[in-house]
Design a protein around this motif. Structure first.
Motif, PDB file in Angstrom:
ATOM      1  N   THR A  53       1.597  15.506  -0.852  1.00  0.00           N
ATOM      2  CA  THR A  53       2.989  15.275  -1.240  1.00  0.00           C
ATOM      3  C   THR A  53       3.947  15.306  -0.061  1.00  0.00           C
ATOM      4  OG1 THR A  53       2.470  16.259  -3.374  1.00  0.00           O
ATOM      5  CG2 THR A  53       4.809  16.013  -2.816  1.00  0.00           C
ATOM      6  N   ARG A  54       3.828  16.310   0.786  1.00  0.00           N
ATOM      7  CA  ARG A  54       4.775  16.428   1.899  1.00  0.00           C
ATOM      8  C   ARG A  54       4.674  15.251   2.855  1.00  0.00           C
ATOM      9  NH1 ARG A  54       4.827  22.928   3.058  1.00  0.00           N
ATOM     10  NH2 ARG A  54       6.087  23.390   1.238  1.00  0.00           N
ATOM     11  N   LEU A  55       3.460  14.876   3.225  1.00  0.00           N
ATOM     12  CA  LEU A  55       3.262  13.748   4.147  1.00  0.00           C
ATOM     13  C   LEU A  55       3.775  12.452   3.529  1.00  0.00           C
ATOM     14  CD1 LEU A  55       2.098  12.365   6.675  1.00  0.00           C
ATOM     15  CD2 LEU A  55      -0.101  12.264   5.449  1.00  0.00           C
ATOM     16  N   VAL A  56       3.377  12.181   2.300  1.00  0.00           N
ATOM     17  CA  VAL A  56       3.785  10.940   1.633  1.00  0.00           C
ATOM     18  C   VAL A  56       5.301  10.914   1.423  1.00  0.00           C
ATOM     19  CG1 VAL A  56       3.520   9.529  -0.447  1.00  0.00           C
ATOM     20  CG2 VAL A  56       1.514  10.626   0.570  1.00  0.00           C
ATOM     21  N   ALA A  57       5.891  12.057   1.096  1.00  0.00           N
ATOM     22  CA  ALA A  57       7.338  12.113   0.925  1.00  0.00           C
ATOM     23  C   ALA A  57       8.039  11.777   2.239  1.00  0.00           C
ATOM     24  CB  ALA A  57       7.760  13.489   0.410  1.00  0.00           C
ATOM     25  N   TRP A  58       7.544  12.286   3.353  1.00  0.00           N
ATOM     26  CA  TRP A  58       8.120  11.934   4.660  1.00  0.00           C
ATOM     27  C   TRP A  58       8.010  10.436   4.918  1.00  0.00           C
ATOM     28  CZ3 TRP A  58      11.349  14.016   7.906  1.00  0.00           C
ATOM     29  CH2 TRP A  58      11.516  15.392   7.939  1.00  0.00           C
ATOM     30  N   ALA A  64       0.829  -1.208   0.000  1.00  0.00           N
ATOM     31  CA  ALA A  64       0.000   0.000   0.000  1.00  0.00           C
ATOM     32  C   ALA A  64       0.863   1.257   0.000  1.00  0.00           C
ATOM     33  CB  ALA A  64      -0.941  -0.005   1.205  1.00  0.00           C
ATOM     34  N   LEU A  65       1.890   1.267   0.847  1.00  0.00           N
ATOM     35  CA  LEU A  65       2.756   2.445   0.909  1.00  0.00           C
ATOM     36  C   LEU A  65       3.480   2.657  -0.418  1.00  0.00           C
ATOM     37  CD1 LEU A  65       3.991   4.797   2.450  1.00  0.00           C
ATOM     38  CD2 LEU A  65       5.733   3.201   3.296  1.00  0.00           C
ATOM     39  N   GLU A  66       4.029   1.592  -0.984  1.00  0.00           N
ATOM     40  CA  GLU A  66       4.773   1.736  -2.238  1.00  0.00           C
ATOM     41  C   GLU A  66       3.861   2.121  -3.400  1.00  0.00           C
ATOM     42  OE1 GLU A  66       8.670  -1.107  -1.704  1.00  0.00           O
ATOM     43  OE2 GLU A  66       6.915  -1.969  -2.701  1.00  0.00           O
ATOM     44  N   LEU A  67       2.790   1.379  -3.572  1.00  0.00           N
ATOM     45  CA  LEU A  67       1.920   1.589  -4.725  1.00  0.00           C
ATOM     46  C   LEU A  67       1.121   2.883  -4.595  1.00  0.00           C
ATOM     47  CD1 LEU A  67       1.268   0.157  -7.364  1.00  0.00           C
ATOM     48  CD2 LEU A  67      -0.527  -1.095  -6.176  1.00  0.00           C
ATOM     49  N   LEU A  68       0.384   3.021  -3.499  1.00  0.00           N
ATOM     50  CA  LEU A  68      -0.442   4.211  -3.316  1.00  0.00           C
ATOM     51  C   LEU A  68       0.411   5.443  -3.052  1.00  0.00           C
ATOM     52  CD1 LEU A  68      -3.350   2.669  -1.198  1.00  0.00           C
ATOM     53  CD2 LEU A  68      -3.252   3.066  -3.675  1.00  0.00           C
ATOM     54  N   GLY A  69       1.494   5.266  -2.296  1.00  0.00           N
ATOM     55  CA  GLY A  69       2.392   6.389  -2.048  1.00  0.00           C
ATOM     56  C   GLY A  69       3.046   6.870  -3.332  1.00  0.00           C
ATOM     57  N   GLY A  70       3.465   5.935  -4.169  1.00  0.00           N
ATOM     58  CA  GLY A  70       4.053   6.311  -5.449  1.00  0.00           C
ATOM     59  C   GLY A  70       3.076   7.071  -6.327  1.00  0.00           C
ATOM     60  N   GLY A 120      16.064  12.561  -1.625  1.00  0.00           N
ATOM     61  CA  GLY A 120      15.175  13.179  -2.615  1.00  0.00           C
ATOM     62  C   GLY A 120      13.792  13.427  -2.046  1.00  0.00           C
ATOM     63  N   PHE A 121      13.284  12.461  -1.293  1.00  0.00           N
ATOM     64  CA  PHE A 121      11.972  12.641  -0.679  1.00  0.00           C
ATOM     65  C   PHE A 121      11.979  13.743   0.371  1.00  0.00           C
ATOM     66  CE2 PHE A 121      10.708   8.252  -2.146  1.00  0.00           C
ATOM     67  CZ  PHE A 121       9.670   8.696  -2.949  1.00  0.00           C
ATOM     68  N   LEU A 122      13.065  13.854   1.125  1.00  0.00           N
ATOM     69  CA  LEU A 122      13.147  14.924   2.118  1.00  0.00           C
ATOM     70  C   LEU A 122      13.178  16.297   1.440  1.00  0.00           C
ATOM     71  CD1 LEU A 122      15.582  13.316   4.704  1.00  0.00           C
ATOM     72  CD2 LEU A 122      13.092  13.618   4.895  1.00  0.00           C
ATOM     73  N   ILE A 123      13.872  16.391   0.304  1.00  0.00           N
ATOM     74  CA  ILE A 123      13.848  17.641  -0.461  1.00  0.00           C
ATOM     75  C   ILE A 123      12.435  17.919  -0.954  1.00  0.00           C
ATOM     76  CG2 ILE A 123      14.627  18.742  -2.609  1.00  0.00           C
ATOM     77  CD1 ILE A 123      17.344  17.277  -2.117  1.00  0.00           C
ATOM     78  N   LEU A 124      11.777  16.887  -1.478  1.00  0.00           N
ATOM     79  CA  LEU A 124      10.407  17.039  -1.960  1.00  0.00           C
ATOM     80  C   LEU A 124       9.474  17.468  -0.825  1.00  0.00           C
ATOM     81  CD1 LEU A 124       8.550  16.768  -4.406  1.00  0.00           C
ATOM     82  CD2 LEU A 124       8.284  14.339  -3.840  1.00  0.00           C
ATOM     83  N   ALA A 125       9.667  16.895   0.350  1.00  0.00           N
ATOM     84  CA  ALA A 125       8.822  17.239   1.501  1.00  0.00           C
ATOM     85  C   ALA A 125       9.026  18.683   1.946  1.00  0.00           C
ATOM     86  CB  ALA A 125       9.113  16.288   2.666  1.00  0.00           C
TER      87      ALA A 125
END
Length: 124
Positions: free
Chosen positions: A65-70, A50-56, A105-110
């Protein structure tokens, strides 16, 4: 131009998780065996999917975006240490560093503001 780079960046960083989540659905038995070999309970298969598929997908469309990136950054760091922390094996070291780089990369996105090519920008 920034908004397009942001969108392309979100797609590029998210695609690995969408593909990995779909792969875990296709090979549930193998995935559970791999998880359990690293000491991770197999019951975490579906939350991981769920995290990988839905998060992606959420990252691609820019939803929460910020929550999911974290969440995905934390996931990448955990995966790096649980599955790839073998610094004597050069392949595992590369995978370890790859997971840490993706987390970065995700932390930058967040930490970046939402740009207009996202669901988040439409909601605010």
């Amino acid at each position: 131009m920034n908004q397009y780079a942001h969108l392309v960046g979100r797609i590029l960083i998210a695609i690995i998780f969408i593909v990995a989540g779909a792969g875990k659905i296709a090979d549930q038995t193998g995935t559970v065996a791999y998880m359990e070999s690293a000491g991770v309970p197999g019951i975490l298969l579906w939350p991981t999917i769920a995290l990988e598929l839905l998060g992606g997908i959420a990252i691609v469309v820019g939803f929460q975006t910020r929550l999911v990136a974290w969440l995905l950054a934390i996931f990448c760091i955990a995966a790096a240490f649980l599955f790839h922390f073998d610094l004597k094996d050069s392949l595992q070291t590369i995978l370890f560093l790859k997971d840490l780089a993706i987390a970065g990369g995700f932390l930058i996105l967040a930490s970046t503001p939402t740009l207009w090519l996202s669901v988040d920008s439409r909601r605010s």
